[in-house]
Design an enzyme around this catalytic site. Structure first.
Site, PDB file in Angstrom:
ATOM      1  N   VAL A 198     -15.187  -7.779  25.120  1.00 41.29           N
ATOM      2  CA  VAL A 198     -16.126  -6.765  25.628  1.00 41.29           C
ATOM      3  C   VAL A 198     -15.402  -5.559  26.222  1.00 41.29           C
ATOM      4  O   VAL A 198     -15.990  -4.491  26.375  1.00 41.29           O
ATOM      5  CB  VAL A 198     -17.105  -7.364  26.681  1.00 41.29           C
ATOM      6  CG1 VAL A 198     -17.941  -8.473  26.085  1.00 41.29           C
ATOM      7  CG2 VAL A 198     -16.372  -7.833  27.929  1.00 41.29           C
ATOM      8  N   TYR A 251     -13.629  -7.897  41.845  1.00 42.71           N
ATOM      9  CA  TYR A 251     -14.865  -8.451  41.261  1.00 42.71           C
ATOM     10  C   TYR A 251     -16.103  -7.830  41.930  1.00 42.71           C
ATOM     11  O   TYR A 251     -17.059  -7.435  41.254  1.00 42.71           O
ATOM     12  CB  TYR A 251     -14.835  -9.966  41.450  1.00 42.71           C
ATOM     13  CG  TYR A 251     -15.965 -10.750  40.856  1.00 42.71           C
ATOM     14  CD1 TYR A 251     -16.044 -10.960  39.475  1.00 42.71           C
ATOM     15  CD2 TYR A 251     -16.937 -11.340  41.661  1.00 42.71           C
ATOM     16  CE1 TYR A 251     -17.079 -11.725  38.922  1.00 42.71           C
ATOM     17  CE2 TYR A 251     -17.958 -12.109  41.129  1.00 42.71           C
ATOM     18  CZ  TYR A 251     -18.020 -12.292  39.762  1.00 42.71           C
ATOM     19  OH  TYR A 251     -19.032 -13.056  39.226  1.00 42.71           O
ATOM     20  N   ARG A 279     -20.092 -20.300  26.776  1.00 44.11           N
ATOM     21  CA  ARG A 279     -20.064 -21.285  27.866  1.00 44.11           C
ATOM     22  C   ARG A 279     -20.966 -20.807  29.006  1.00 44.11           C
ATOM     23  O   ARG A 279     -21.413 -19.676  29.031  1.00 44.11           O
ATOM     24  CB  ARG A 279     -18.631 -21.444  28.413  1.00 44.11           C
ATOM     25  CG  ARG A 279     -17.657 -21.956  27.410  1.00 44.11           C
ATOM     26  CD  ARG A 279     -16.274 -22.126  27.996  1.00 44.11           C
ATOM     27  NE  ARG A 279     -15.543 -20.881  28.112  1.00 44.11           N
ATOM     28  CZ  ARG A 279     -15.071 -20.395  29.249  1.00 44.11           C
ATOM     29  NH1 ARG A 279     -15.267 -21.050  30.374  1.00 44.11           N
ATOM     30  NH2 ARG A 279     -14.406 -19.252  29.279  1.00 44.11           N
TER      31      ARG A 279
HETATM   32  P1  NDP Z   1     -17.648 -18.810  32.427  1.00 46.47           P
HETATM   33  O1  NDP Z   1     -16.241 -18.581  32.804  1.00 46.47           O
HETATM   34  O2  NDP Z   1     -18.197 -20.181  32.450  1.00 46.47           O
HETATM   35  O3  NDP Z   1     -17.928 -18.177  30.966  1.00 46.47           O
HETATM   36  C1  NDP Z   1     -17.522 -16.866  30.731  1.00 46.47           C
HETATM   37  C2  NDP Z   1     -17.991 -16.446  29.377  1.00 46.47           C
HETATM   38  O4  NDP Z   1     -17.633 -15.062  29.193  1.00 46.47           O
HETATM   39  C3  NDP Z   1     -17.332 -17.204  28.248  1.00 46.47           C
HETATM   40  O5  NDP Z   1     -18.230 -17.289  27.165  1.00 46.47           O
HETATM   41  C4  NDP Z   1     -16.147 -16.304  27.883  1.00 46.47           C
HETATM   42  O6  NDP Z   1     -15.683 -16.469  26.541  1.00 46.47           O
HETATM   43  C5  NDP Z   1     -16.795 -14.945  28.039  1.00 46.47           C
HETATM   44  N1  NDP Z   1     -15.833 -13.874  28.245  1.00 46.47           N
HETATM   45  C6  NDP Z   1     -14.965 -13.711  29.275  1.00 46.47           C
HETATM   46  N2  NDP Z   1     -14.230 -12.597  29.098  1.00 46.47           N
HETATM   47  C7  NDP Z   1     -14.655 -12.035  27.939  1.00 46.47           C
HETATM   48  C8  NDP Z   1     -14.288 -10.887  27.195  1.00 46.47           C
HETATM   49  N3  NDP Z   1     -13.322 -10.052  27.625  1.00 46.47           N
HETATM   50  N4  NDP Z   1     -14.941 -10.628  26.046  1.00 46.47           N
HETATM   51  C9  NDP Z   1     -15.904 -11.449  25.590  1.00 46.47           C
HETATM   52  N5  NDP Z   1     -16.298 -12.551  26.241  1.00 46.47           N
HETATM   53  C10 NDP Z   1     -15.685 -12.846  27.401  1.00 46.47           C
HETATM   54  O7  NDP Z   1     -18.484 -17.831  33.390  1.00 46.47           O
HETATM   55  P2  NDP Z   1     -19.935 -18.023  34.044  1.00 46.47           P
HETATM   56  O8  NDP Z   1     -20.878 -18.544  33.045  1.00 46.47           O
HETATM   57  O9  NDP Z   1     -19.776 -18.711  35.335  1.00 46.47           O
HETATM   58  O10 NDP Z   1     -20.293 -16.498  34.390  1.00 46.47           O
HETATM   59  C11 NDP Z   1     -21.119 -15.717  33.543  1.00 46.47           C
HETATM   60  C12 NDP Z   1     -21.426 -14.419  34.276  1.00 46.47           C
HETATM   61  O11 NDP Z   1     -22.087 -14.696  35.496  1.00 46.47           O
HETATM   62  C13 NDP Z   1     -20.171 -13.615  34.634  1.00 46.47           C
HETATM   63  O12 NDP Z   1     -20.434 -12.239  34.514  1.00 46.47           O
HETATM   64  C14 NDP Z   1     -19.955 -13.968  36.095  1.00 46.47           C
HETATM   65  O13 NDP Z   1     -19.257 -12.960  36.777  1.00 46.47           O
HETATM   66  C15 NDP Z   1     -21.392 -14.097  36.569  1.00 46.47           C
HETATM   67  N6  NDP Z   1     -21.547 -14.883  37.767  1.00 46.47           N
HETATM   68  C16 NDP Z   1     -21.165 -16.210  37.796  1.00 46.47           C
HETATM   69  C17 NDP Z   1     -21.336 -16.941  38.948  1.00 46.47           C
HETATM   70  C18 NDP Z   1     -20.960 -18.380  39.039  1.00 46.47           C
HETATM   71  O14 NDP Z   1     -21.030 -18.943  40.167  1.00 46.47           O
HETATM   72  N7  NDP Z   1     -20.567 -19.052  37.977  1.00 46.47           N
HETATM   73  C19 NDP Z   1     -21.898 -16.336  40.178  1.00 46.47           C
HETATM   74  C20 NDP Z   1     -22.262 -14.950  40.016  1.00 46.47           C
HETATM   75  C21 NDP Z   1     -22.088 -14.262  38.857  1.00 46.47           C
HETATM   76  P3  NDP Z   1     -14.570 -17.623  26.162  1.00 46.47           P
HETATM   77  O15 NDP Z   1     -15.318 -18.915  26.202  1.00 46.47           O
HETATM   78  O16 NDP Z   1     -14.095 -17.287  24.802  1.00 46.47           O
HETATM   79  O17 NDP Z   1     -13.524 -17.539  27.221  1.00 46.47           O
END
Ligand code: NDP
Length: 255
Positions: free
Chosen positions: A72, A163, A23
Site C-alpha cells: 500500500v 503510529y 489476516r
Molecule cells: P495484522 O498485523 O493482524 O494484519 C495486518 C494486515 O495488513 C495483513 O494483512 C498484512 O499483510 C497487511 N499489511 C501490512 N502492511 C502492508 C503493506 N505495506 N501493504 C499491504 N498490506 C499490508 O493487523 P491488525 O488486523 O491488527 O490491524 C489492522 C488495522 O487495524 C491496522 O491498520 C491497525 O493499525 C489497526 N488497528 C489494530 C488494532 C489492534 O489492536 N489489532 C487496534 C487499532 C487499530 P501480510 O499478511 O502480507 O503481512
C-alpha cells in the site's frame, strides 16, 4: 473450490476492496462484507497462504474473490492493483483502508526508518487507495470509504508517536475528504479500534496484557469481528446520512 464467476458476480452491486485483509481485522471485514453480499477484492504484503484461506472462506459464502500482493506504500503498485480489480469486477463501490503496521519505540530511540515506514504504510497507503478510487466514485456519484485508524490516533499512546501521528492523520484526511465528497453522494468515515486480538497484538507480554485488561471496562480484548460489524453497518445504506465521523470500538478503554 471452483467458482463460477458469471454466477457469483452481483449485477446490481459493485465490489468491496479491503486493504490488508489476509489476516486480522481486514480479514474479518472482508468475510463480513462477503456475508453481506459483496464480491471482495483485497491486498496484503506477502502472506499468500493466509490470503488463499480468506479466498476459500469468501468463496464458500458464495462470493467471488480477487486478491494480489500489493504494497500500500507504493502508489504505482496501488494504482495498478485498483485497475486490475476493476478489470476483474467492474464497479468499485466500497473501499476499506485497513492495512497497517506498528514500529513502537520511545521517540529517543525511534529511527527515521521506523517513522517513515509507519507513515508510508498507514497514512500514505490510505491516500494512495483513496486517490486511486475516488475518480470512479465521482463519475458514478456513488461510493463509500471507511478508513481504519486507532484510539492511539485519537488519544495518543506512549512509544507510538509514529503510529499515533499516522492514525491521527487518517482522521484529519478523512474529515476533509468527507466534506469534499459529500456533494457527490460519497461518504467517508473512520473506525478507531481499541485493543483487538490479532497478530499485531499477539506479542504483548502477559504482564502488559493484564494491565490492558484492567483498563478495559468491558473486561475483554476485542475480536476482529467486533470491528467488522461496525464497518459492515457504515458501508451499508443503513448509514446513508453518516459521514466524516470517527467511531471507536474499544470496550470502553478510553472512558
Ligand atoms: P495484522 O498485523 O493482524 O494484519 C495486518 C494486515 O495488513 C495483513 O494483512 C498484512 O499483510 C497487511 N499489511 C501490512 N502492511 C502492508 C503493506 N505495506 N501493504 C499491504 N498490506 C499490508 O493487523 P491488525 O488486523 O491488527 O490491524 C489492522 C488495522 O487495524 C491496522 O491498520 C491497525 O493499525 C489497526 N488497528 C489494530 C488494532 C489492534 O489492536 N489489532 C487496534 C487499532 C487499530 P501480510 O499478511 O502480507 O503481512
Amino acid at each position: 473450490m471452483e467458482a463460477n464467476i458469471g454466477e457469483l458476480i452481483s449485477e446490481d452491486r459493485g465490489f468491496a476492496l479491503i486493504t490488508g485483509a489476509s489476516r486480522g481485522i481486514g480479514r474479518a471485514i472482508a468475510l463480513h462484507l462477503a456475508d453481506d453480499g459483496y464480491d471482495v477484492a483485497f491486498c496484503y504484503r506477502q502472506d499468500l497462504e493466509a490470503a488463499r484461506q480468506v479466498e476459500a472462506e469468501a468463496l464458500s459464502r458464495g462470493r467471488y474473490v480477487f486478491h494480489q500482493p500489493c504494497d500500500v506504500a507504493d502508489f504505482q503498485a496501488v494504482q495498478a492493483f485498483v485497475k486490475a480489480c476493476e478489470e476483474h469486477f467492474g464497479t468499485l463501490e466500497v473501499l476499506v483502508n485497513c492495512a497497517g503496521i506498528i514500529r513502537d519505540n520511545p521517540l529517543v530511540l525511534m529511527g527515521k526508518e521506523d517513522w517513515q515506514s509507519v507513515m508510508d504504510t498507514n497514512l500514505s497507503g490510505c491516500f494512495h487507495f483513496c486517490r486511486s478510487a475516488v475518480f470512479g466514485f465521482l463519475k458514478r456519484k456513488r461510493g463509500v470509504i471507511v478508513n481504519i485508524s486507532s484510539v492511539s490516533g485519537v488519544y495518543g499512546n506512549p512509544r507510538q508517536s509514529n503510529y499515533s501521528a499516522a492514525k491521527a492523520g487518517i482522521i484529519g484526511f478523512s474529515k476533509s475528504l468527507a466534506k469534499e465528497l459529500a456533494p457527490y453522494n460519497i461518504r467517508v468515515n473512520v473506525v478507531a479500534p481499541g485493543y483487538i486480538q490479532t497478530d499485531m497484538t499477539a506479542s504483548v507480554s502477559p504482564k502488559v496484557l493484564e494491565k490492558v485488561l484492567q483498563s478495559i471496562p468491558m473486561g475483554r480484548i476485542g475480536e476482529p469481528e467486533d470491528v467488522a460489524e461496525l464497518v459492515s453497518f457504515l458501508v451499508s445504506n443503513r448509514a446513508k446520512y453518516i459521514t466524516g465521523q470517527t467511531f471507536q470500538v474499544d470496550g470502553g478503554i478510553t472512558l
